[in-house]
Scaffold this motif. Structure first.
Motif, PDB file in Angstrom:
ATOM      1  N   ASP A 141       8.112 -19.928  19.641  1.00 45.63           N
ATOM      2  CA  ASP A 141       8.512 -18.540  19.866  1.00 45.63           C
ATOM      3  C   ASP A 141       9.488 -18.016  18.825  1.00 45.63           C
ATOM      4  O   ASP A 141       9.428 -16.852  18.432  1.00 45.63           O
ATOM      5  CB  ASP A 141       9.140 -18.382  21.250  1.00 45.63           C
ATOM      6  CG  ASP A 141       8.142 -18.629  22.371  1.00 45.63           C
ATOM      7  OD1 ASP A 141       6.926 -18.438  22.124  1.00 45.63           O
ATOM      8  OD2 ASP A 141       8.568 -19.024  23.470  1.00 45.63           O
TER       9      ASP A 141
ATOM     10  N   TRP B 138       9.506 -16.290  13.314  1.00 41.33           N
ATOM     11  CA  TRP B 138       8.666 -15.143  12.971  1.00 41.33           C
ATOM     12  C   TRP B 138       7.983 -15.479  11.664  1.00 41.33           C
ATOM     13  O   TRP B 138       8.578 -15.433  10.595  1.00 41.33           O
ATOM     14  CB  TRP B 138       9.536 -13.900  12.863  1.00 41.33           C
ATOM     15  CG  TRP B 138       8.787 -12.596  12.742  1.00 41.33           C
ATOM     16  CD1 TRP B 138       7.478 -12.410  12.455  1.00 41.33           C
ATOM     17  CD2 TRP B 138       9.349 -11.287  12.908  1.00 41.33           C
ATOM     18  NE1 TRP B 138       7.164 -11.084  12.422  1.00 41.33           N
ATOM     19  CE2 TRP B 138       8.292 -10.363  12.695  1.00 41.33           C
ATOM     20  CE3 TRP B 138      10.630 -10.805  13.193  1.00 41.33           C
ATOM     21  CZ2 TRP B 138       8.492  -8.987  12.773  1.00 41.33           C
ATOM     22  CZ3 TRP B 138      10.820  -9.447  13.270  1.00 41.33           C
ATOM     23  CH2 TRP B 138       9.766  -8.544  13.075  1.00 41.33           C
ATOM     24  N   MET B 139       6.710 -15.822  11.715  1.00 39.31           N
ATOM     25  CA  MET B 139       6.007 -16.387  10.569  1.00 39.31           C
ATOM     26  C   MET B 139       5.633 -15.309   9.556  1.00 39.31           C
ATOM     27  O   MET B 139       5.248 -14.198   9.931  1.00 39.31           O
ATOM     28  CB  MET B 139       4.751 -17.130  11.041  1.00 39.31           C
ATOM     29  CG  MET B 139       5.038 -18.274  11.984  1.00 39.31           C
ATOM     30  SD  MET B 139       3.526 -19.008  12.646  1.00 39.31           S
ATOM     31  CE  MET B 139       2.821 -19.717  11.152  1.00 39.31           C
TER      32      MET B 139
ATOM     33  N   THR C 100       1.408 -13.670   8.582  1.00 37.04           N
ATOM     34  CA  THR C 100       0.667 -14.388   9.618  1.00 37.04           C
ATOM     35  C   THR C 100       0.435 -13.467  10.807  1.00 37.04           C
ATOM     36  O   THR C 100       1.333 -12.701  11.185  1.00 37.04           O
ATOM     37  CB  THR C 100       1.454 -15.633  10.086  1.00 37.04           C
ATOM     38  OG1 THR C 100       1.628 -16.527   8.997  1.00 37.04           O
ATOM     39  CG2 THR C 100       0.734 -16.366  11.219  1.00 37.04           C
TER      40      THR C 100
ATOM     41  N   ASN D 221       0.924 -13.603  14.047  1.00 31.03           N
ATOM     42  CA  ASN D 221       1.712 -14.551  14.835  1.00 31.03           C
ATOM     43  C   ASN D 221       1.096 -14.852  16.191  1.00 31.03           C
ATOM     44  O   ASN D 221       1.039 -16.012  16.622  1.00 31.03           O
ATOM     45  CB  ASN D 221       3.134 -14.018  15.006  1.00 31.03           C
ATOM     46  CG  ASN D 221       4.015 -14.271  13.799  1.00 31.03           C
ATOM     47  OD1 ASN D 221       4.913 -15.097  13.823  1.00 31.03           O
ATOM     48  ND2 ASN D 221       3.757 -13.549  12.707  1.00 31.03           N
ATOM     49  N   ARG D 222       0.621 -13.827  16.895  1.00 30.49           N
ATOM     50  CA  ARG D 222       0.058 -14.062  18.237  1.00 30.49           C
ATOM     51  C   ARG D 222      -1.218 -14.878  18.153  1.00 30.49           C
ATOM     52  O   ARG D 222      -1.444 -15.793  18.967  1.00 30.49           O
ATOM     53  CB  ARG D 222      -0.194 -12.723  18.928  1.00 30.49           C
ATOM     54  CG  ARG D 222       1.085 -11.960  19.286  1.00 30.49           C
ATOM     55  CD  ARG D 222       0.811 -10.508  19.600  1.00 30.49           C
ATOM     56  NE  ARG D 222       0.311  -9.799  18.411  1.00 30.49           N
ATOM     57  CZ  ARG D 222      -0.116  -8.542  18.428  1.00 30.49           C
ATOM     58  NH1 ARG D 222      -0.126  -7.856  19.570  1.00 30.49           N
ATOM     59  NH2 ARG D 222      -0.539  -7.963  17.323  1.00 30.49           N
TER      60      ARG D 222
ATOM     61  N   PHE E 223      -2.052 -17.008  15.714  1.00 29.23           N
ATOM     62  CA  PHE E 223      -1.727 -18.368  15.313  1.00 29.23           C
ATOM     63  C   PHE E 223      -1.217 -19.183  16.495  1.00 29.23           C
ATOM     64  O   PHE E 223      -1.602 -20.341  16.686  1.00 29.23           O
ATOM     65  CB  PHE E 223      -0.660 -18.352  14.206  1.00 29.23           C
ATOM     66  CG  PHE E 223      -0.163 -19.726  13.822  1.00 29.23           C
ATOM     67  CD1 PHE E 223      -0.810 -20.468  12.867  1.00 29.23           C
ATOM     68  CD2 PHE E 223       0.953 -20.277  14.450  1.00 29.23           C
ATOM     69  CE1 PHE E 223      -0.366 -21.739  12.524  1.00 29.23           C
ATOM     70  CE2 PHE E 223       1.408 -21.541  14.115  1.00 29.23           C
ATOM     71  CZ  PHE E 223       0.737 -22.273  13.147  1.00 29.23           C
ATOM     72  N   LYS E 224      -0.337 -18.588  17.281  1.00 30.23           N
ATOM     73  CA  LYS E 224       0.304 -19.352  18.346  1.00 30.23           C
ATOM     74  C   LYS E 224      -0.633 -19.643  19.511  1.00 30.23           C
ATOM     75  O   LYS E 224      -0.344 -20.496  20.352  1.00 30.23           O
ATOM     76  CB  LYS E 224       1.581 -18.633  18.776  1.00 30.23           C
ATOM     77  CG  LYS E 224       2.628 -18.702  17.653  1.00 30.23           C
ATOM     78  CD  LYS E 224       3.836 -17.813  17.845  1.00 30.23           C
ATOM     79  CE  LYS E 224       4.739 -17.897  16.603  1.00 30.23           C
ATOM     80  NZ  LYS E 224       5.940 -17.043  16.695  1.00 30.23           N
TER      81      LYS E 224
END
Length: 445
Positions: free
Chosen positions: A16, A19-20, A23, A25-26, A28-29
């Motif tokens: 969490d 902050w990539m 990317t 982010n959502r 990827f995670k």
């Protein structure tokens, strides 16, 4: 979690807080792709799977991974002296490194200014260009010219002269007085060209139109990548770079080559300007300078450019620019060790013996579903896929992800799959890269 110990697997890792960069982010995670170690041509992920590195990390690990010489140089230097300033002070390593770099640089580029990244190298180069003209009494030369689809990092200078829309539109504010040349991607005339495309030298002539529009006396510099890497391996047409050089020299405009990606052996010479026989006035580098081990960049300029600043009392600072970490001792140690590896193993020219094998492997993918172009030069290649209706970039992402889960790391720029394996690559590695990519493209609708 005890911060002294790495997580045993991704189940023990919180995703969490980080902050990539660059990317989704959502996305990827939801299905993380986490790398844990690297050696030679391969990464190993947190689940123990081997992944062949088809991208030299992020265009930076030219000598492959796990180089003990670099690790030892870094360890030795950080124990001896972790940091020393280079503002009105100095230490030997950046002087030694600059001398070593000039030995392999294009002839005439014999002054080196150190930065920490490609983005900083670009902003440094732009500032030097503007200040150079002012120092010579041509302060009206303030306009900068970049190119469509160019990538010059993420500083405000870099995104202003850059030409990738998503790097610009979210921020609104950019430098004033910036124009762009047209890009050189011409699928209609150049699709499936092997090496530099034959058509498109005339795209350079657009610079004359900008001169006619603004006046040469108002233009400071033109900045281009010899090869646009981040936009998806967009190559210079034959004669294009020489034409740009002719026009800039004619009008007293500085020519800046951004060689952050093409530098340090990527196209078969230490720098692309040497391979394609065009010497700029200023050249930006980073990435392969330290083999990706420690952040560092370097801007090359001629002594003529530096000499323009060397006037007035000796005690006056000539250029009010620099970074806390310019010439950082640990980064310099990493760079010196990297240069030793390049020299010992012949890596700065090694891929000339392999580029035809690489080219033939890439072009064997012609005819696969949705492949509309293949491009290559040196140890760089791109497979350009047709976009899905209403979903540009989705097919490229699916191929990128499919490759990873099948043991190959590539990059996607929209629907373009870009590759640039480490310069230690062997034919067997090329076969593995091509076979895996081909299998994934066949299975991706």
């Amino acid at each position: 979690m005890n911060s002294m110990h790495a997580p045993a697997s991704q189940q023990d890792l919180s995703l969490d807080e980080f902050w990539m960069p660059f990317t989704a982010n959502r996305q990827f995670k939801d299905r993380p792709r986490l790398l844990e170690s690297a050696e030679g041509m391969y990464y190993t992920d947190v689940e123990g799977r081997q992944v062949i590195d088809g991208t030299s990390g992020l265009w930076c690990c030219n000598a492959g991974h796990g180089r003990k010489e670099i690790a030892e140089a870094v360890s030795k230097q950080i124990a001896k002296m972790d940091f020393a300033p280079t503002f009105q002070m100095g230490h030997p390593l950046p002087f030694q490194l600059a001398e070593r770099l000039v030995e392999i640089a294009p002839e005439g580029l014999n002054r080196v200014f150190f930065t920490n990244s490609g983005s900083e190298s670009v902003d440094t180069a732009l500032k030097i260009a503007l200040a150079y003209h002012r120092a010579r009494g041509e302060g009206t030369r303030t306009r900068l010219i970049g190119r469509e689809l160019g990538y010059h990092g993420v500083g405000f200078g870099g995104i202003s002269v850059g030409g990738m829309v998503n790097n610009r539109k979210a921020f609104g504010v950019q430098l004033p007085g910036v124009d762009h040349l047209p890009h050189t991607l011409d699928l209609e005339r150049n699709a499936f060209t092997r090496g530099l495309p034959k058509h498109g030298v005339e795209y350079a002539d657009h610079l004359e139109r900008l001169v006619n529009l603004h006046g040469a006396e108002n233009i400071a510099a033109v900045i281009v990548e010899p090869m646009s890497g981040s936009a998806g391996v967009i190559l210079p047409p034959q004669g294009y770079l020489k034409r740009l050089r002719e026009i800039t020299e004619k009008h007293g405009i500085l020519l800046i080559f951004d060689e952050v990606i093409t530098g340090f052996g990527r196209v078969g010479s230490p720098f692309a300007s040497q391979r394609w026989e065009v010497t700029p006035d200023i050249m930006t580098t980073a990435k392969g300078l330290t083999n990706g081990a420690i952040p560092m960049g370097a801007v090359f300029a001629s002594d003529q450019i530096q000499d323009a600043f060397m006037h007035g009392p000796d005690g006056i600072i000539e250029l009010f620019h620099g970074y806390t970490y310019s010439g950082h001792p640990v980064a310099a140690a990493a760079a010196l060790a990297t240069l030793d590896i390049y020299a010992r193993d012949g890596l700065l020219t090694r891929i000339r013996d392999l580029e035809i094998y690489w080219q033939e492997g890439l072009h064997s993918l012609q005819g696969l579903p949705n492949v509309i172009d293949i491009r290559n030069t040196g140890m760089v290649g791109a497979v350009h896929l047709a976009s899905r209706d209403g979903a540009p970039g989705k097919r490229g992402y699916d191929v990128f992800e499919g490759c990873f889960w099948n043991g190959l790391m590539v990059r996607n720029s929209g629907d373009i799959i870009a590759m640039a394996p480490p310069l230690i690559v062997e034919k067997s590695h090329i076969d593995q890269i091509i076979n895996t990519l081909g299998d994934v493209i066949r299975r991706t609708p």
